[in-house]
Design an enzyme around this catalytic site. Structure first.
Site, mmCIF file in Angstrom:
data_model
loop_
_atom_site.group_PDB
_atom_site.id
_atom_site.type_symbol
_atom_site.label_atom_id
_atom_site.label_comp_id
_atom_site.label_asym_id
_atom_site.label_seq_id
_atom_site.Cartn_x
_atom_site.Cartn_y
_atom_site.Cartn_z
ATOM 1 N N TYR A 25 0.836 -1.202 0.000
ATOM 2 C CA TYR A 25 0.000 0.000 0.000
ATOM 3 C C TYR A 25 0.873 1.256 0.000
ATOM 4 C CZ TYR A 25 -4.498 2.315 0.741
ATOM 5 O OH TYR A 25 -5.633 3.069 0.596
ATOM 6 N N LYS A 44 -3.442 7.972 3.707
ATOM 7 C CA LYS A 44 -4.651 7.662 4.465
ATOM 8 C C LYS A 44 -4.484 8.031 5.943
ATOM 9 C CE LYS A 44 -7.210 6.082 1.134
ATOM 10 N NZ LYS A 44 -8.310 6.934 0.620
#
Length: 289
Positions: A162, A169
């Site tokens: 990720y 995020k």
């Protein structure tokens, strides 16, 4: 979750698999009226593929009020969309922010090798745009209004693969909390929905297939979530049913986020270990004979 008489903006529908579209459908099916944005098409794209992908969805709903292009990296585009929204709706009751982007080359690198330009791009699109849209929404949002953003567990814990988006995020979730504080006196709530892996355009870029297998084995529910489940929860956060909730990160992931060990996956690992040991033993016996 009643949306009769409610109006708002859905920012970030890319295609029929978008979580934003699942949420929008729940809202419109409950009587809400939605305005939509799409990525601007290139001037040389006569087919206007970005607009068409979204219009093919929204054209089926009478309460999809409009569809406008918006490059969220341009302040003038944000102003144009929110001005047009105010002209059409007057006041609004909700905004869904479902926008994130990182260059595929940077996503494919180790996080420490993220380029400076790629980091700035990812943070601008994935984080700053929430603040910019919240500021634009404030003057035209009714008291009791709600803003919701989309996040993922990779912002809380390291999820290999990720990479830079996990940092984005984490920053987005902090932005949610600070925006919730700033907008609280105006009786506007800000929350984020942390969805487990689903097959979306962004999910495929982040390696969702491997995550789906892991969640199947580790999540307490023993399965992955559906678009419909995320859609209902997102609509909940944008509805009056969630009044009193702000600054929260709400997980919809079958319980995966609360696990501190592989859980039932350990049973499968122990079983496989025993089977492998037995196979080795049987092979050794066969060779000795």
């Amino acid at each position: 979750m009643q949306f009769q008489g409610k109006k708002g903006l859905i920012l970030g529908v890319a295609n029929e698999n978008s979580i934003a579209w699942a949420i929008a459908q729940e809202i419109m099916n409950a009587g809400g009226v939605c305005g939509f944005t799409h990525l601007p098409d290139r001037p040389d794209d006569e087919r206007q593929r970005n607009r068409r992908r979204v219009s093919q969805l929204t054209d089926k709903f009478e309460n999809a009020a409009f569809l406008l292009p918006m490059d969220a990296q341009k302040d003038e585009d944000i102003r144009t969309v929110f001005d047009a929204t105010a002209e059409k709706f007057g006041k609004i009751d909700f905004v869904l922010h479902s926008m994130a982007f990182a260059d595929r080359a940077d996503l494919g690198r180790d996080t420490i090798d993220t380029s400076r330009a790629g980091f700035q791009l990812a943070m601008d699109v994935s984080v700053y745009t929430l603040l910019a849209c919240a500021a634009a929404a404030k003057p035209i949002m009714n008291p009791g209004g709600s803003i919701a953003a989309m996040t993922y567990f990779g912002g809380e814990k390291c999820v290999p693969g990720y990479n830079v988006m996990g940092i984005c995020k984490a920053a987005l979730e902090a932005a949610v909390r600070y925006a919730a504080y700033d907008l609280g006196p105006s009786d506007i709530r800000v929350n984020a929905l942390s969805a487990g892996p689903v097959r979306t355009l962004a999910g495929r870029a982040a390696g969702v297939e491997e995550m789906l297998k892991l969640y199947d084995l580790m999540a307490p529910l023993g399965r992955n979530i559906t678009h419909e489940e995320v859609g209902r929860t997102g609509a909940f956060l944008l509805s009056d049913a969630s009044n009193g909730i702000t600054g929260e990160i709400l997980h919809v992931d079958g319980g995966y986020n609360m696990m501190g060990s592989p859980g039932r996956l350990l049973d499968d690992m122990h079983r496989l270990t025993k089977e492998v040991a037995q196979l080795k033993s049987d092979l050794a016996k066969a060779e000795s004979n």
